[in-house]
Write a protein that holds these residues in place. Sequence first.
Motif, PDB file in Angstrom:
ATOM      1  N   ALA A 221      22.891  12.170   1.616  1.00 23.97           N
ATOM      2  CA  ALA A 221      23.870  11.608   2.549  1.00 23.97           C
ATOM      3  C   ALA A 221      23.161  11.082   3.791  1.00 23.97           C
ATOM      4  O   ALA A 221      22.353  11.783   4.398  1.00 23.97           O
ATOM      5  N   PHE A 222      23.449   9.844   4.139  1.00 24.05           N
ATOM      6  CA  PHE A 222      22.963   9.297   5.406  1.00 24.05           C
ATOM      7  C   PHE A 222      24.100   9.093   6.403  1.00 24.05           C
ATOM      8  O   PHE A 222      23.852   8.857   7.584  1.00 24.05           O
ATOM      9  N   VAL A 223      25.358   9.167   5.933  1.00 21.89           N
ATOM     10  CA  VAL A 223      26.539   9.172   6.805  1.00 21.89           C
ATOM     11  C   VAL A 223      27.401  10.341   6.384  1.00 21.89           C
ATOM     12  O   VAL A 223      27.712  10.506   5.199  1.00 21.89           O
ATOM     13  N   ASP A 224      27.776  11.189   7.331  1.00 19.72           N
ATOM     14  CA  ASP A 224      28.629  12.345   7.055  1.00 19.72           C
ATOM     15  C   ASP A 224      29.573  12.514   8.249  1.00 19.72           C
ATOM     16  O   ASP A 224      29.212  13.111   9.266  1.00 19.72           O
ATOM     17  N   GLU A 225      30.767  11.948   8.114  1.00 17.26           N
ATOM     18  CA  GLU A 225      31.719  11.908   9.218  1.00 17.26           C
ATOM     19  C   GLU A 225      32.884  12.847   8.896  1.00 17.26           C
ATOM     20  O   GLU A 225      33.739  12.540   8.061  1.00 17.26           O
TER      21      GLU A 225
ATOM     22  N   THR B  84      20.709   6.258  10.705  1.00 11.02           N
ATOM     23  CA  THR B  84      21.977   6.277  11.437  1.00 11.02           C
ATOM     24  C   THR B  84      21.821   7.137  12.683  1.00 11.02           C
ATOM     25  O   THR B  84      20.963   8.032  12.744  1.00 11.02           O
ATOM     26  N   ALA B  85      22.668   6.852  13.659  1.00 15.88           N
ATOM     27  CA  ALA B  85      22.748   7.737  14.815  1.00 15.88           C
ATOM     28  C   ALA B  85      23.205   9.118  14.349  1.00 15.88           C
ATOM     29  O   ALA B  85      24.034   9.246  13.446  1.00 15.88           O
ATOM     30  N   ARG B  86      22.629  10.152  14.951  1.00 16.05           N
ATOM     31  CA  ARG B  86      22.960  11.521  14.531  1.00 16.05           C
ATOM     32  C   ARG B  86      24.430  11.861  14.797  1.00 16.05           C
ATOM     33  O   ARG B  86      25.000  12.734  14.137  1.00 16.05           O
ATOM     34  N   ASN B  87      25.039  11.218  15.764  1.00 18.99           N
ATOM     35  CA  ASN B  87      26.432  11.499  16.136  1.00 18.99           C
ATOM     36  C   ASN B  87      27.334  10.331  15.778  1.00 18.99           C
ATOM     37  O   ASN B  87      28.309  10.054  16.475  1.00 18.99           O
TER      38      ASN B  87
ATOM     39  N   THR C 248      22.796   9.131  19.547  1.00 18.56           N
ATOM     40  CA  THR C 248      21.619   9.981  19.484  1.00 18.56           C
ATOM     41  C   THR C 248      20.745   9.540  18.320  1.00 18.56           C
ATOM     42  O   THR C 248      21.161   9.603  17.152  1.00 18.56           O
ATOM     43  N   ILE C 249      19.541   9.064  18.633  1.00 16.95           N
ATOM     44  CA  ILE C 249      18.633   8.518  17.625  1.00 16.95           C
ATOM     45  C   ILE C 249      17.518   9.516  17.341  1.00 16.95           C
ATOM     46  O   ILE C 249      16.847  10.005  18.258  1.00 16.95           O
ATOM     47  N   TYR C 250      17.324   9.810  16.065  1.00 19.89           N
ATOM     48  CA  TYR C 250      16.264  10.725  15.632  1.00 19.89           C
ATOM     49  C   TYR C 250      14.977   9.937  15.416  1.00 19.89           C
ATOM     50  O   TYR C 250      14.938   8.992  14.617  1.00 19.89           O
TER      51      TYR C 250
END
Length: 1015
Positions: free
Chosen positions: A592-596, A685-688, A767-769
Amino acid sequence: MSSHNKNRNPMWRHTALALALSVSLGGVAMAQSTTGSIFGQAPAAAGETVVVTNTSGLTREVPVDSAGRFQVSSVPVGVYTVSLKKDGAVTDTRKNVAVSPGAGASISFAAAAAAPAGTTSLGAVTVSANALPTIDVSSVNSSTVITAADLQKLPVGRNAESIALLAPGTVKGSSFFGNAVSFGGSSVSENAYYVNGYNTGEPYKNIGGFQLPYGAIDQQETLTGGYNAKYGRSDGGVLNQIGKRGTNEWHFGAQVVWQPRFLEGTPVNNYYGHPAVPAPIANPNSSNGLTTYKLANPALPGTLNQYRNDNKLWQTIYSAYVGGPLIKDKLFMFLAAETTKTQSNNVESAALAKVQYNRDKDTKIYAKLDWNITDSNILELTALDNHSATGAGSTYAFNYNTLKSGAFNSNNDVTKDNARFYIGHFTSYITDAATLSILYGKANFQDPVVYANKSPLPFVSNPLQLPGIPTNVQTNSFWTSPQASNASHGLRVDFDYKLGTHDLAVGIDNMTYQASHQGRDQNNPFNPADNYFWTYRSATSVRKSIIGWATSMSTSQKAYYLQDDWQVTPNVLLDIGVRNDHFKNFNDLGVAFVDEKNQWEPRIGASWDVMGDSSFKVYGNMGRYYLALPDNAAERAANISTYTRTNYTYTSVDANGIPQGLTQVGGVTSPDGEFGLPKDPKQVTARNLKPEYVDEFILGFDKKLNDNWTYGAKASWRDLKTAIDDECSPGQIANKMTSMGLNAANYSDSLYGASYCRLINPGLTNTIYVPKNGGGSSVLVSMSQKDWGYINGVKRKIGSLNLYMEHPFDGKWMGRVDYTFSRGFGNTEGQVRSDFGQSDVSKTEDWDSWQLMDGQDGELSNIRKHQIRFRGAYQITPEWLVSGTLLAQSGTPKECLGYYGPTGTGDPTGYNGGSSGNYHWCHGMRIPPGSAGHTPWTEQVNLGVHYTPAFADHKLGINLDILNALDQQKPVQTQAVGETIYTPNPATVSINNSYGDGIFWQTPRTVRLSVTYDY
């Protein structure tokens, strides 16, 4: 990245017989719903019950309560007989009660004992000639329902999108996206398609969707906003089709539709216009202190760009159906099939000098079984098959001097789009108060391109029409994998329970999508070594481009909801609900790269029956609507992708257009850092990251003017609060890291590597990792709007006001007129870009850099400030009927895309690449959308004449439809790129010869002849 619901109302009104419910007013229907309800009033007496029976044998019996109220909920859409029984004997009956999706049919037995003068008796039915209530006070929002009977009368295109355009607030999207429709100004990918309750939207990008054979449509609901908490995943609109079903009588029929070439209007030719050449502007970096302008080719103005007079389309459609009882009152079938054969010509531009002769074929099959297991349990099974093959035929050379075709060039590629759906729907009426509904569906899709005998040569592009550079027989710049496929499956469970004045519902709504081998494949299957194409940039400069990212991915969308339809008083209904959505997107490795999670969507609506007699309703609602990212989000963003450029000088060109004598200039570059390397899902993706959502507010009224007319108004406001797109500005992250006291060079592999572009929420703090070179430690970088350099965050605000009057069909005539005023402003259309047809969902050029957004605040491309709609039909005699529709709209905003900054030469993002403008600047000035003007008003008039002769018992139909009867062919979209080539010293910018010229026009007049027989 470069290039709504029937609200079950227990406090029923004393209303007259509902022979014809309003299906196109400001009342709501439940999006995706396949059921409605029947409710009303009867004399309160012990032993009374109400029995409803449809033509498919479904029977339900409910008691009349002590106050004389009754309600039959969740019955399938169709026509019903409603009977009042006393101690088991029928005392009164109402026939031909129509139930529409999500709507309530109101029945009154209170005054049934005597039929007053001036009424007509139909068997056991007493119908007052002036009692045709058209306001459903049990609903709170907005939809338009078009029935099969309407479709037989009205001259509209034979597809879901043309039907949807009858609804106020809809506009056709850019022709870059086919027939796709925009709802309320949203982008064309923000809609949902349903057939018999299952999502049939195009599974990869969600642009368009699969639909029923035209003759199998029983009803189509077009929802333009405001549905309750049971449904979601759309912040645009919903196209909900319900298919026909078998009844206790056998019916069959067939139709042939012919749209001949010789009756089609002649398409207008496309000539180069005369774009203005601006005066020089100051440029201190130029050798002469100026930036000067010239036409890219001074010889082109006024000359023929594309010969379109022969670009015609003609087709024949064959369809048939059969339906009836396999076991009377128990088991029913319906089967329909439709084949469309289309031929067309397409003379390409003078630069390409080719003509395509195309043959397309589209076959749809629809099958449905309905099993009344018991009076309390029903099972519906649906199968839908759609096989489409477009583009078959051949391509020839075209001589622009003689305007004739020449030598054979190649066979055409064939694009296939095949889909097969299986849907099961079980409904159990557990008690009079409790209903359980379970729907499961699955689908498989194949969408490969079957390539003809193509050349192993690389593709050659000569956009500047430089002399001495021949084209070759290779027409493909990229390829599609033959294994390209998609799949989906979904489950929804709904439980409804009536408790006093509350109608409570709870349920789940889950969908899963899986895609394989999607996107561009860079390798030529006829010569795998040629994984590139050439673009000539000048008489001495050429570019090699390598582009490819075919990949696989999947998406999970889960939701649950709670809903309460509460009759607060006899005249006031509240519709209160909340929905929770969870969206996950997975890359090709299943990570998963997006988990909303926990996307809470409150919905609240109210309906006030002002007079208590269903003659005047005031309603309103407000809600939040989240939108998931489709599978396409992984393409380029999360999976391996390649997009590189290498520049060369050349000394000559061979007979196939391939450059010779190459000398490389500079290194291999990529506009977005796409060098074919794997991407870390934590970095893309942005962490948030939050999903896209819209807040919507609606307020309106519907009122009977008299017994024949209804009028009303609806105001709506939509505000896009959050969006997702990608940024491609690693330098901005590096600057922020420097301000944090970090050495950005130690993180360069992450910043400028495979994850060069990242999915973010523009305007929010992201928030960028960022991991350190060589692994080990990492850092979280908080990027605000200011850090990215954006002037504004996401903005898409749209307001509209719709006014209407309607006369329902009374056996003689019908008519409805709408006027819609809309205003929309902001800096993003949504998930796609219409100005140059970018369909990379949520990965557009928007937000890639702050410079690309500079000047983008303006008008929105899917807004038409003024819209006027009319539809009507008149039964001249029992044999002859005439009908018509009108859609008049103001134009779309124009743009000018060019080079950045006051010197008119900037390309800070590197997207122009020396060949075309991408910024909202032209001639050293910001040009926001709309400031360059608008396309002209368009008025489309469709006319129909229908003859059903008495000698054939009106079962034979001979029909003539004329679409675009005035043969208007105004441009509906123009070329937005204003500036093309830039040379540095002295600084010179070329004006695009095609700037402002039409790229899409209204479809010419077409004439459709059909013969129908229904038995």
